[in-house]
Design a protein around this motif. Structure first.
Motif, short mmCIF file in Angstrom:
data_model
loop_
_atom_site.label_atom_id
_atom_site.label_comp_id
_atom_site.label_asym_id
_atom_site.label_seq_id
_atom_site.Cartn_x
_atom_site.Cartn_y
_atom_site.Cartn_z
N CYS B 23 31.62 9.00 36.14
CA CYS B 23 32.55 8.21 35.33
C CYS B 23 33.97 8.58 35.73
O CYS B 23 34.34 9.76 35.69
CB CYS B 23 32.34 8.48 33.84
SG CYS B 23 33.59 7.72 32.77
N ASN B 24 34.73 7.59 36.12
CA ASN B 24 36.15 7.78 36.40
C ASN B 24 36.96 6.87 35.49
O ASN B 24 36.56 5.75 35.21
CB ASN B 24 36.46 7.47 37.87
CG ASN B 24 35.79 8.46 38.80
OD1 ASN B 24 34.71 8.21 39.32
ND2 ASN B 24 36.42 9.59 39.00
N TYR B 25 38.09 7.35 35.06
CA TYR B 25 38.89 6.56 34.13
C TYR B 25 40.34 6.51 34.57
O TYR B 25 40.82 7.35 35.35
CB TYR B 25 38.79 7.13 32.71
CG TYR B 25 39.47 8.47 32.55
CD1 TYR B 25 38.77 9.65 32.80
CD2 TYR B 25 40.81 8.56 32.18
CE1 TYR B 25 39.39 10.87 32.68
CE2 TYR B 25 41.43 9.78 32.06
CZ TYR B 25 40.72 10.94 32.31
OH TYR B 25 41.33 12.15 32.20
N SER B 26 40.99 5.50 34.08
CA SER B 26 42.42 5.34 34.30
C SER B 26 43.08 5.20 32.95
O SER B 26 42.73 4.30 32.18
CB SER B 26 42.70 4.11 35.16
OG SER B 26 44.09 3.87 35.26
N TYR B 27 44.01 6.11 32.65
CA TYR B 27 44.67 6.09 31.34
C TYR B 27 45.95 6.87 31.45
O TYR B 27 46.04 7.83 32.20
CB TYR B 27 43.75 6.71 30.29
CG TYR B 27 44.23 6.53 28.87
CD1 TYR B 27 44.67 7.61 28.13
CD2 TYR B 27 44.24 5.27 28.28
CE1 TYR B 27 45.12 7.45 26.83
CE2 TYR B 27 44.69 5.10 26.99
CZ TYR B 27 45.12 6.20 26.27
OH TYR B 27 45.57 6.03 24.98
N LYS B 68 37.31 16.59 34.09
CA LYS B 68 38.17 17.10 35.15
C LYS B 68 39.44 16.26 35.18
O LYS B 68 39.44 15.13 35.71
CB LYS B 68 37.46 17.07 36.50
CG LYS B 68 36.29 18.04 36.59
CD LYS B 68 35.70 18.07 38.00
CE LYS B 68 34.57 19.10 38.08
NZ LYS B 68 33.97 19.16 39.44
N ARG B 69 40.49 16.82 34.62
CA ARG B 69 41.75 16.08 34.50
C ARG B 69 42.30 15.67 35.87
O ARG B 69 42.76 14.54 36.04
CB ARG B 69 42.79 16.93 33.77
CG ARG B 69 44.09 16.21 33.47
CD ARG B 69 45.14 17.20 32.98
NE ARG B 69 44.63 18.01 31.87
CZ ARG B 69 44.69 17.64 30.61
NH1 ARG B 69 45.26 16.50 30.27
NH2 ARG B 69 44.23 18.43 29.66
N SER B 70 42.21 16.58 36.84
CA SER B 70 42.79 16.32 38.16
C SER B 70 42.09 15.17 38.88
O SER B 70 42.68 14.50 39.72
CB SER B 70 42.71 17.58 39.02
OG SER B 70 41.37 17.98 39.21
N GLN B 71 40.83 14.95 38.53
CA GLN B 71 40.05 13.88 39.16
C GLN B 71 39.87 12.68 38.24
O GLN B 71 39.22 11.71 38.62
CB GLN B 71 38.69 14.41 39.59
CG GLN B 71 38.76 15.54 40.61
CD GLN B 71 37.39 16.09 40.96
OE1 GLN B 71 36.37 15.47 40.71
NE2 GLN B 71 37.36 17.29 41.53
N SER B 72 40.41 12.75 37.04
CA SER B 72 40.21 11.68 36.03
C SER B 72 38.74 11.32 35.93
O SER B 72 38.36 10.16 35.97
CB SER B 72 41.04 10.43 36.39
OG SER B 72 42.41 10.73 36.36
N SER B 73 37.92 12.37 35.81
CA SER B 73 36.48 12.12 35.76
C SER B 73 35.85 12.80 34.54
O SER B 73 36.39 13.76 33.99
CB SER B 73 35.81 12.63 37.04
OG SER B 73 35.84 14.05 37.10
N PHE B 74 34.73 12.27 34.18
CA PHE B 74 33.97 12.80 33.03
C PHE B 74 32.50 12.53 33.33
O PHE B 74 31.88 11.65 32.77
CB PHE B 74 34.42 12.13 31.74
CG PHE B 74 33.86 12.75 30.48
CD1 PHE B 74 33.19 11.97 29.55
CD2 PHE B 74 34.04 14.10 30.20
CE1 PHE B 74 32.68 12.53 28.38
CE2 PHE B 74 33.54 14.66 29.04
CZ PHE B 74 32.85 13.87 28.13
N ASN B 75 31.93 13.30 34.24
CA ASN B 75 30.57 13.06 34.72
C ASN B 75 29.53 13.67 33.79
O ASN B 75 29.70 14.77 33.27
CB ASN B 75 30.40 13.64 36.12
CG ASN B 75 31.24 12.91 37.15
OD1 ASN B 75 31.78 11.83 36.88
ND2 ASN B 75 31.37 13.50 38.31
#
Lengths: 116, 114
Positions: B23-27, B68-75
């Motif tokens: 999961c990658n997000y843009s916010y 992971k804030r640096s990767q904008s991910s929430f796997n």
């Protein structure tokens, strides 16, 4: 606590008709949000009601309208139904705390609408 | 505008194997992050959530996720998949100021082979 309840669970309508879906929020919650989930997609935000007014709206036409009652329950109305309106409609409730912060939202089981 | 990308539309794993759903997000800021599971014809069940603090969060049914804030991910991960885990999984980004306005990814369908 019954959680978020939606009615009816299933509904079949004909193109051009109008439909009303209902949602009772989790006890203590004052905000209701509605989502449309088409087959194979994630839920899409339709709109949100707070203090009996539409607070925010997603990218949906005016055929989609809603209402919130003093007891915080809500209705979603869709006019002039199209085949493409066939979807699972989800309701979510949350609570506005101070400074514009909301609690976590809880989802109902949804209403499956089929337009034929 | 916020968005969520789940790059894998469909994943198949063998029962007992490990699982990772991306999961990658843009916010614009750090949002709340959620993972939900949905069985056919059912509503959404919350698996786990991240609000703040420890970036590794534990959920129900043995699932965990790492922010992971640096990767904008929430796997989402699970060390050993069970046949009953077969379902569709959705990642969602939620603004801290409006928990009712979630943005969902398009989901990942998990198939479990015996």
């Amino acid at each position: 606590d019954a959680g978020v309840t939606q009615s009816p669970t299933h509904l079949i309508k004909t193109r051009g008709q109008q439909v009303t879906l209902r949602c009772s929020p989790k006890s203590g919650h004052d905000t209701v949000s509605w989502y449309q989930q088409a087959l194979g997609q994630g839920p899409q935000f339709i709109f949100q009601y707070y203090e009996e007014e539409e607070r925010q709206r997603g990218n949906f036409p005016d055929r989609f309208s809603g209402h919130q009652f003093p007891n915080y329950s809500s209705e979603l109305n869709v006019n002039a139904l199209l085949l493409g309106d066939s979807a699972l409609y989800l309701c979510a409730s949350s609570l506005v705390r101070g400074e514009g912060l909301n609690t976590e939202a809880f989802f109902g089981q949804g209403t499956r609408l089929t337009v034929v | 505008a916020q968005s969520v990308t789940q790059p894998d539309i469909h994943i198949t794993v063998s029962e007992g194997a490990s699982l990772e759903l991306r999961c990658n997000y843009s916010y614009g800021a750090t949002p709340y992050l959620f993972w939900y599971v949905q069985s056919p014809g059912q509503g959404l069940q919350l698996l786990l959530k991240y609000f703040s603090g420890d970036t590794l969060v534990q959920g129900i049914k043995g699932f965990e996720a790492e922010f992971k804030r640096s990767q904008s991910s929430f796997n989402l991960r699970k060390p050993s998949v069970h046949w009953s885990d077969a379902a569709e999984y959705f990642c969602a980004v939620v603004p801290r100021t409006n928990a009712g306005k979630s943005t969902f990814g398009d989901g990942t369908t998990l198939t479990v082979k015996p």
